[in-house]
Design a protein around this motif. Sequence first.
Motif, mmCIF file in Angstrom:
data_model
loop_
_atom_site.group_PDB
_atom_site.id
_atom_site.type_symbol
_atom_site.label_atom_id
_atom_site.label_comp_id
_atom_site.label_asym_id
_atom_site.label_seq_id
_atom_site.Cartn_x
_atom_site.Cartn_y
_atom_site.Cartn_z
ATOM 1 N N ARG A 193 35.568 17.276 20.016
ATOM 2 C CA ARG A 193 34.665 18.098 19.195
ATOM 3 C C ARG A 193 33.735 18.918 20.077
ATOM 4 N NH1 ARG A 193 29.481 19.939 18.395
ATOM 5 N NH2 ARG A 193 28.938 20.071 16.232
ATOM 6 N N GLU A 194 33.083 18.280 21.038
ATOM 7 C CA GLU A 194 32.107 18.979 21.874
ATOM 8 C C GLU A 194 32.762 20.110 22.664
ATOM 9 O OE1 GLU A 194 29.019 18.603 21.471
ATOM 10 O OE2 GLU A 194 28.946 16.657 20.501
ATOM 11 N N ILE A 228 34.411 22.918 20.221
ATOM 12 C CA ILE A 228 33.465 23.844 19.590
ATOM 13 C C ILE A 228 32.861 24.778 20.634
ATOM 14 C CG2 ILE A 228 31.281 24.028 18.317
ATOM 15 C CD1 ILE A 228 33.817 23.167 16.658
ATOM 16 N N GLY A 249 24.223 20.733 13.803
ATOM 17 C CA GLY A 249 24.531 20.498 15.207
ATOM 18 C C GLY A 249 23.333 19.972 15.974
ATOM 19 N N LYS A 302 22.864 16.385 14.929
ATOM 20 C CA LYS A 302 23.888 15.585 15.595
ATOM 21 C C LYS A 302 23.459 15.242 17.008
ATOM 22 C CE LYS A 302 26.527 17.587 17.984
ATOM 23 N NZ LYS A 302 26.640 17.659 19.459
ATOM 24 N N THR A 356 29.054 14.222 14.164
ATOM 25 C CA THR A 356 29.873 14.956 15.126
ATOM 26 C C THR A 356 31.101 15.535 14.440
ATOM 27 O OG1 THR A 356 29.103 13.559 16.932
ATOM 28 C CG2 THR A 356 31.161 14.745 17.282
ATOM 29 N N THR A 380 29.990 18.165 11.490
ATOM 30 C CA THR A 380 29.506 19.444 12.016
ATOM 31 C C THR A 380 30.614 20.196 12.747
ATOM 32 O OG1 THR A 380 28.638 18.403 14.031
ATOM 33 C CG2 THR A 380 27.101 18.697 12.182
ATOM 34 N N GLY A 381 31.560 19.479 13.325
ATOM 35 C CA GLY A 381 32.708 20.142 13.946
ATOM 36 C C GLY A 381 33.516 20.919 12.923
ATOM 37 N N TYR A 435 31.502 23.976 11.856
ATOM 38 C CA TYR A 435 31.578 25.071 12.823
ATOM 39 C C TYR A 435 32.908 25.813 12.718
ATOM 40 C CZ TYR A 435 27.247 24.156 15.365
ATOM 41 O OH TYR A 435 25.924 24.036 15.724
#
Length: 176
Positions: free
Chosen positions: A61-62, A65, A84, A87, A124, A127-128, A131
């Motif tokens: 995810r990190e 994104i 985000g 999170k 996580t 919000t992924g 986005y």
Amino acid sequence: NDPDETIRLPAGCRPAAEGKGQGFLWGLCYGLVPHTFCILFIVLSVVGELPWWMTIIILLREWGITALRFAILQYGVMAANRGGKLKTLVQSFALIAFLAWLPELGFWFEVVKWALMWIAFLLTVVTGVDYLYEAYKLRKASLAAGGPVALRDGRWQPLADEPVAPAQQADHEPPS
């Protein structure tokens, strides 16, 4: 404005630099925090405190994104949203709880730290997905407008390639 006192930013960076003139640089620095957390998630998995599947999903995810935000710069800037930021805040509390290692606090500390980690994990993932949807809307609006757009007053508006005035001087001089 004096041309020497004007900063010309690429159209995609303009909305993040508006306001107090701090958004763009603050976002660049603050955006590194979740990536620093990635190292801590890996460490927790290596020592057996956190399941690898959870760490892998968080890493995907990190990094995903971040790559997405760079890939869609041609359509406009997708700034960090409240989800985000929440999170990242919850991840920080969860990581502190896991890294504190306070066995004397017993069962309830374990419950709290795992509750924080699960909330951080769910934020996580959610919000992924959010986005991804925002990137879809940004691209769609940009294609319809024929160029980069920014979300202003709740509407997608075309970006103008206009100069942005520099941030106002701070009340004090930086140390020399």
